[in-house]
Design an enzyme around this catalytic site. Structure first.
Site, PDB file in Angstrom:
ATOM      1  N   SER A   1       1.656 -80.123 -26.095  1.00 46.15           N
ATOM      2  CA  SER A   1       2.539 -79.307 -25.267  1.00 46.15           C
ATOM      3  C   SER A   1       3.362 -80.218 -24.372  1.00 46.15           C
ATOM      4  CB  SER A   1       1.689 -78.421 -24.371  1.00 46.15           C
ATOM      5  OG  SER A   1       1.614 -77.155 -24.884  1.00 46.15           O
TER       6      SER A   1
ATOM      7  N   GLU B   1      17.596 -83.132 -22.479  1.00 43.41           N
ATOM      8  CA  GLU B   1      18.157 -82.227 -23.499  1.00 43.41           C
ATOM      9  C   GLU B   1      17.597 -80.826 -23.275  1.00 43.41           C
ATOM     10  OE1 GLU B   1      16.444 -84.694 -26.476  1.00 43.41           O
ATOM     11  OE2 GLU B   1      14.877 -83.247 -26.950  1.00 43.41           O
TER      12      GLU B   1
ATOM     13  N   LYS C   1      15.559 -77.383 -23.536  1.00 43.86           N
ATOM     14  CA  LYS C   1      14.247 -76.979 -24.038  1.00 43.86           C
ATOM     15  C   LYS C   1      14.476 -75.667 -24.786  1.00 43.86           C
ATOM     16  CE  LYS C   1       9.501 -76.104 -22.568  1.00 43.86           C
ATOM     17  NZ  LYS C   1       9.325 -74.951 -23.409  1.00 43.86           N
TER      18      LYS C   1
ATOM     19  N   ASP D   1      14.059 -72.315 -26.812  1.00 50.09           N
ATOM     20  CA  ASP D   1      13.067 -71.252 -26.693  1.00 50.09           C
ATOM     21  C   ASP D   1      12.924 -70.542 -28.036  1.00 50.09           C
ATOM     22  OD1 ASP D   1      11.256 -69.613 -25.554  1.00 50.09           O
ATOM     23  OD2 ASP D   1      12.684 -68.428 -24.387  1.00 50.09           O
TER      24      ASP D   1
ATOM     25  N   TYR E   1      14.016 -82.491 -32.567  1.00 50.39           N
ATOM     26  CA  TYR E   1      14.153 -83.267 -31.335  1.00 50.39           C
ATOM     27  C   TYR E   1      13.131 -84.375 -31.150  1.00 50.39           C
ATOM     28  CZ  TYR E   1      11.044 -79.336 -30.235  1.00 50.39           C
ATOM     29  OH  TYR E   1      10.061 -78.383 -30.276  1.00 50.39           O
TER      30      TYR E   1
ATOM     31  N   LYS F   1      11.551 -76.414 -16.064  1.00 53.40           N
ATOM     32  CA  LYS F   1      11.709 -74.998 -16.409  1.00 53.40           C
ATOM     33  C   LYS F   1      12.764 -74.325 -15.538  1.00 53.40           C
ATOM     34  CE  LYS F   1       8.401 -72.890 -18.414  1.00 53.40           C
ATOM     35  NZ  LYS F   1       8.024 -72.381 -19.716  1.00 53.40           N
TER      36      LYS F   1
ATOM     37  N   CYS G   1      20.202 -31.266 -27.258  1.00 58.19           N
ATOM     38  CA  CYS G   1      21.150 -32.261 -26.756  1.00 58.19           C
ATOM     39  C   CYS G   1      21.325 -32.066 -25.244  1.00 58.19           C
ATOM     40  CB  CYS G   1      22.489 -32.123 -27.461  1.00 58.19           C
ATOM     41  SG  CYS G   1      23.755 -33.169 -26.730  1.00 58.19           S
TER      42      CYS G   1
ATOM     43  N   CYS H   1      25.337 -30.861 -24.969  1.00 58.09           N
ATOM     44  CA  CYS H   1      25.869 -29.598 -25.502  1.00 58.09           C
ATOM     45  C   CYS H   1      24.762 -28.578 -25.809  1.00 58.09           C
ATOM     46  CB  CYS H   1      26.709 -29.856 -26.745  1.00 58.09           C
ATOM     47  SG  CYS H   1      25.714 -30.328 -28.172  1.00 58.09           S
TER      48      CYS H   1
ATOM     49  N   CYS I   1      22.318 -35.632 -32.088  1.00 60.02           N
ATOM     50  CA  CYS I   1      23.010 -34.373 -31.891  1.00 60.02           C
ATOM     51  C   CYS I   1      24.063 -34.355 -33.003  1.00 60.02           C
ATOM     52  CB  CYS I   1      23.684 -34.385 -30.519  1.00 60.02           C
ATOM     53  SG  CYS I   1      24.906 -33.096 -30.354  1.00 60.02           S
TER      54      CYS I   1
ATOM     55  N   CYS J   1      30.542 -32.281 -29.807  1.00 58.71           N
ATOM     56  CA  CYS J   1      29.776 -32.449 -28.559  1.00 58.71           C
ATOM     57  C   CYS J   1      30.589 -33.367 -27.647  1.00 58.71           C
ATOM     58  CB  CYS J   1      28.423 -33.069 -28.885  1.00 58.71           C
ATOM     59  SG  CYS J   1      27.522 -33.623 -27.433  1.00 58.71           S
TER      60      CYS J   1
HETATM   61  S1  IVH Z   1       9.547 -82.743 -27.228  1.00 56.23           S
HETATM   62  C1  IVH Z   1       5.294 -84.643 -27.818  1.00 56.23           C
HETATM   63  N1  IVH Z   1      11.823 -81.523 -26.894  1.00 56.23           N
HETATM   64  O1  IVH Z   1       8.471 -76.841 -25.965  1.00 56.23           O
HETATM   65  C2  IVH Z   1       6.383 -83.848 -27.224  1.00 56.23           C
HETATM   66  N2  IVH Z   1       9.879 -80.173 -27.119  1.00 56.23           N
HETATM   67  O2  IVH Z   1       6.566 -75.861 -24.020  1.00 56.23           O
HETATM   68  C3  IVH Z   1       7.227 -83.258 -28.243  1.00 56.23           C
HETATM   69  N3  IVH Z   1      10.332 -77.761 -27.069  1.00 56.23           N
HETATM   70  O3  IVH Z   1       5.613 -78.042 -27.567  1.00 56.23           O
HETATM   71  C4  IVH Z   1       8.020 -82.146 -27.732  1.00 56.23           C
HETATM   72  N4  IVH Z   1      12.506 -77.915 -26.828  1.00 56.23           N
HETATM   73  O4  IVH Z   1       7.548 -77.079 -29.005  1.00 56.23           O
HETATM   74  C5  IVH Z   1      10.504 -81.362 -27.058  1.00 56.23           C
HETATM   75  N5  IVH Z   1      13.921 -80.610 -26.642  1.00 56.23           N
HETATM   76  C6  IVH Z   1      12.623 -80.448 -26.803  1.00 56.23           C
HETATM   77  C7  IVH Z   1      12.020 -79.177 -26.880  1.00 56.23           C
HETATM   78  C8  IVH Z   1      10.628 -79.074 -27.018  1.00 56.23           C
HETATM   79  C9  IVH Z   1      11.479 -77.081 -26.961  1.00 56.23           C
HETATM   80  C10 IVH Z   1       9.026 -77.096 -27.232  1.00 56.23           C
HETATM   81  C11 IVH Z   1       7.988 -77.886 -27.968  1.00 56.23           C
HETATM   82  C12 IVH Z   1       6.857 -78.058 -26.981  1.00 56.23           C
HETATM   83  C13 IVH Z   1       7.078 -76.878 -26.099  1.00 56.23           C
HETATM   84  C14 IVH Z   1       6.390 -77.024 -24.770  1.00 56.23           C
END
Ligand code: IVH
Length: 692
Positions: free
Chosen positions: A97, A128, A130, A132, A241, A338, A432, A435, A450, A455
């Site tokens: 993570s 860069e 993150k 989602d 990435y 975050k 409805c 009407c 409806c 209407c």
């Molecule tokens: S680097 C060993 N870069 O966010 C580290 N992770 O919440 C490798 N994620 O587990 C991860 N964007 O799945 C990296 N630009 C980014 C990312 C990224 C999204 C994810 C990834 C990580 C999770 C943690």
């Protein structure tokens, strides 16, 4: 696993612990409980930030008392449980993570920690987005995509290679050998763009299926689908990435220089055709610059085509990364920054029922106003009766609301733990609300309608749609004015826009000479709008902008559409059976033709832009592509066919001459085999036809 009583007790303990640090074992129990809620039930009771606070308290206690660390402590493992339906495979390197930070001070503290671990003062950081979405790991062996795996529990994940192969931006083959690379494991994120997410949901809604909650769920869910063709339809993307494992052949050293840094690794991947973070060259030599970049990026997050929930800052030099090392949970050389949460809780006050232009009745939740990501949310669509039932929403509930980017806000769930017993059931009306005609629910659909086309609610909504930005774009006659004019009897239907009584309007408050002139000009200009906008503006069920464009390209005048049979409509590009039936029905209705004649008489452009067919080697021949082609992307193959005079069909019929098939071609191939006149060919045969 946890009984209701236990849940209550552990939640109370959570609140206590969030206030005061406590004993190690209590913290572990509470963290395990929240992991279970998050990973297994997919139903968290606390925010990520609160979870992190608890996690960090435990980490701190364990660092201070290393003897108390147990192998089953939440800090000692990587993740969660697995989906049993796919084959489980081990990652070459565990998928860790990221540690989280929430403000500039957190980043400054992290920088200090990194500096304490490396043997130099010259540290470069990359920053860069993150992403989602759903994390994946790709393995390439001898230049070929050998495997795609989900994160799983971090140590092993689900083998979803077939589904990954459906993602257009993942190369099935990449010349790693040019860099002397024999085997490589790459990490990235599977995403659905906000635009595709919207389109996909419109498609679901058209089929009466409740929409997906957000692009993240859409991406994660897609990877687990059984049918690869359905995965392809979701038009996913993958952004890569991180290189987590690589073996190189000593003879070629072209790659070794690039692989020494994170930014170089991204450059290598981008050069081989992978999608990488857009800001790949963003490297900074001081944490303050990183902070400024992240803060600025947060203000621009909504401009990106996909969702991001923060930034990831990484030590750029791989040698220095190794010097910092990793915990069992996250690498020390990277941290997530975050962005502000886009979830909040609020109270469900009441539910209104709104009638749309096609008569659909949509329940809309009115909630206690709540700020999420800079916007005040008061109203949330609940889509249909099934959603209310599935979520078991009740008036008076405390609800968890999420607003992700420009994705419309939605109710994630009611917080049932907080119910007092006074909450009331939501009763869907039988008539409805405008009407009073009885509502109907067509077989197999989720939406009550409806069906009275006169209407008032529908008439007004149709006019509002007609003048809207993507239709005739009559700015001065926005939603508010349409409602006002309608209620005063000054505007009764769409043609009425072109016969407004300006003397009457000038008597209204706020309509001076200038605004009347603006209104007149805007209405006059709308007469010259291209036909696709007029067709879209008619609000024909299932006809979006794309279909409207296809139709306008297929005719010289709008009235020609009435000559098409359902079957002929179906043969136009991307028009399925539901859409063709709906178009057919609209143009067979003489009231609609009369309305179009009135519009034409008022001076509105009704000419289409049907082009002469391009003469070429494929002139007079019809094509349909199915399955994944070995080298060409679907769009490129279709363009080649059209550029050479060929015509594209959207379904298999007697009029089809060539079905060009690729990998995992499905039902279209089966259907084509039954029609003797259709020639089934592969990509190479197709390319031979145009002498490539
Ligand atoms: S680097 C060993 N870069 O966010 C580290 N992770 O919440 C490798 N994620 O587990 C991860 N964007 O799945 C990296 N630009 C980014 C990312 C990224 C999204 C994810 C990834 C990580 C999770 C943690």
């Amino acid at each position: 696993m946890y009984m209701k009583e236990q849940t209550k007790m552990l939640q109370a303990l959570t609140n206590e612990l969030l206030k005061n640090a406590s004993s190690i074992e209590e913290l572990r129990d509470v963290l395990r409980f929240h992991e279970f809620r998050y990973y297994i039930l997919n139903d968290p009771l606390i925010s990520d930030e609160q979870y992190d606070r608890l996690y960090k308290s435990l980490e701190k206690l364990e660092t201070e008392n290393p003897k108390l660390i147990t192998p089953d402590s939440p800090t000692q493992r990587v993740g969660n449980s697995l989906n049993k339906d796919f084959i489980t495979v081990a990652h070459l390197v565990p998928m860790l993570s990221l540690d989280n930070s929430y403000n500039s001070q957190d980043l400054i503290d992290w920088d200090k920690r990194v500096r304490g671990l490396v043997n130099t003062e010259n540290i470069e950081y990359s920053a860069e987005p993150k992403f989602d979405g759903a994390s994946i790991s790709l393995i390439y062996e001898n230049d070929v995509l050998a495997r795609g795996v989900t994160r799983g529990d971090g140590v092993a994940g689900d083998d979803v290679t077939t589904n990954i192969r459906q993602i257009g931006s993942v190369p099935l083959f990449a010349k790693f050998s040019d860099y002397g690379i024999e085997k490589i494991e790459i990490r990235g994120e599977v995403l659905m763009t906000k635009e595709n997410f919207k389109k996909y949901n419109l498609m679901l809604e058209a089929d009466g299926i409740p929409p997906l909650a957000n692009p993240r769920n859409a991406a994660a869910g897609s990877l687990r689908m059984k049918d690869p063709a359905a995965v392809r339809k979701r038009r996913l993307e993958a952004i890569l990435y991180h290189i987590s494992f690589v073996t190189t052949n000593q003879k070629k050293s072209k790659g070794s220089e690039l692989l020494k840094t994170h930014s170089g690794s991204l450059e290598l991947l981008a050069g081989l055709g992978f999608k990488t973070p857009v800001h790949k060259k963003k490297v900074f030599n001081a944490i303050e610059k990183v902070v400024a970049f992240c803060e600025d990026f947060e203000t621009r997050r909504d401009n990106l085509p996909y969702e991001i929930d923060g930034m990831v800052i990484k030590v750029n030099n791989v040698e220095l990364q190794q010097q910092t090392g990793s915990t069992t949970h996250h690498p020390r050389w990277a941290i997530a920054y975050k962005f502000k949460a886009r979830q909040a809780s609020s109270q469900l006050l009441k539910v209104d029922f709104q009638v749309g232009r096609t008569g659909s009745v949509t329940p809309v939740a009115k909630i206690e106003p709540v700020h999420i990501g800079g916007v005040t949310v008061t109203s949330i669509s609940l889509f249909n009766a099934d959603v209310i039932e599935e979520k078991d929403l009740r008036i008076g509930d405390t609800v968890l609301v999420e607003r992700a980017g420009d994705v419309i806000p939605y109710i994630v769930k009611p917080l049932t733990e907080l119910r007092t017993g006074k909450e009331k059931k939501i009763i869907f009306p039988e008539n409805c609300p405008v009407c009073n005609d009885p509502l109907v629910k067509p077989e197999g659909e989720a939406i009550w309608r409806c069906v009275n086309i006169n209407c008032e609610a529908q008439v007004v909504e149709r006019i509002i749609h007609f003048v809207s930005k993507d239709a005739m774009d009559i700015k001065s006659l926005g939603e508010a004015n349409v409602r006002k004019f309608y209620s005063l009897g000054l505007l009764k239907n769409i043609p009425g826009i072109y016969k407004l009584d300006y003397d009457e309007i000038s008597k209204l408050e706020g309509f001076g000479e200038k605004s009347i002139n603006n209104l007149k000009t805007a209405i006059e200009v709308s007469k010259t709008q291209s036909l696709n906008r007029l067709i879209f503006g008619l609000g024909i069920r299932y006809v979006g902008e794309t279909t409207a464009k296809v139709l306008s390209k297929s005719v010289e005048s709008i009235f020609e559409i009435a000559n098409f049979s359902i079957e002929e409509l179906r043969e136009l590009k991307d028009i399925g059976s539901k859409v063709s039936e709906s178009i057919y029905e609209f143009f067979q209705n003489q009231d609609n033709i009369k309305m179009l004649k009135t519009l034409e008489a008022a001076g509105i452009m009704t000419k289409g832009d049907k082009k002469e067919e391009v003469p070429g080697t494929l002139s007079g021949k019809t094509f349909l592509f199915t399955g994944t082609l070995p080298t060409l992307k679907r769009g490129d193959a279709e363009k080649l066919a059209e550029d050479n005079g060929g015509k594209l069909l959207s379904s298999v019929s007697n009029n089809l001459n060539y079905l060009v098939t690729g990998d995992s071609a499905g039902s279209k191939l089966e259907k084509a085999k039954k029609i003797k006149t259709i020639k089934i060919i592969d990509e190479q045969d197709f390319l031979n036809m145009i002498h490539i």
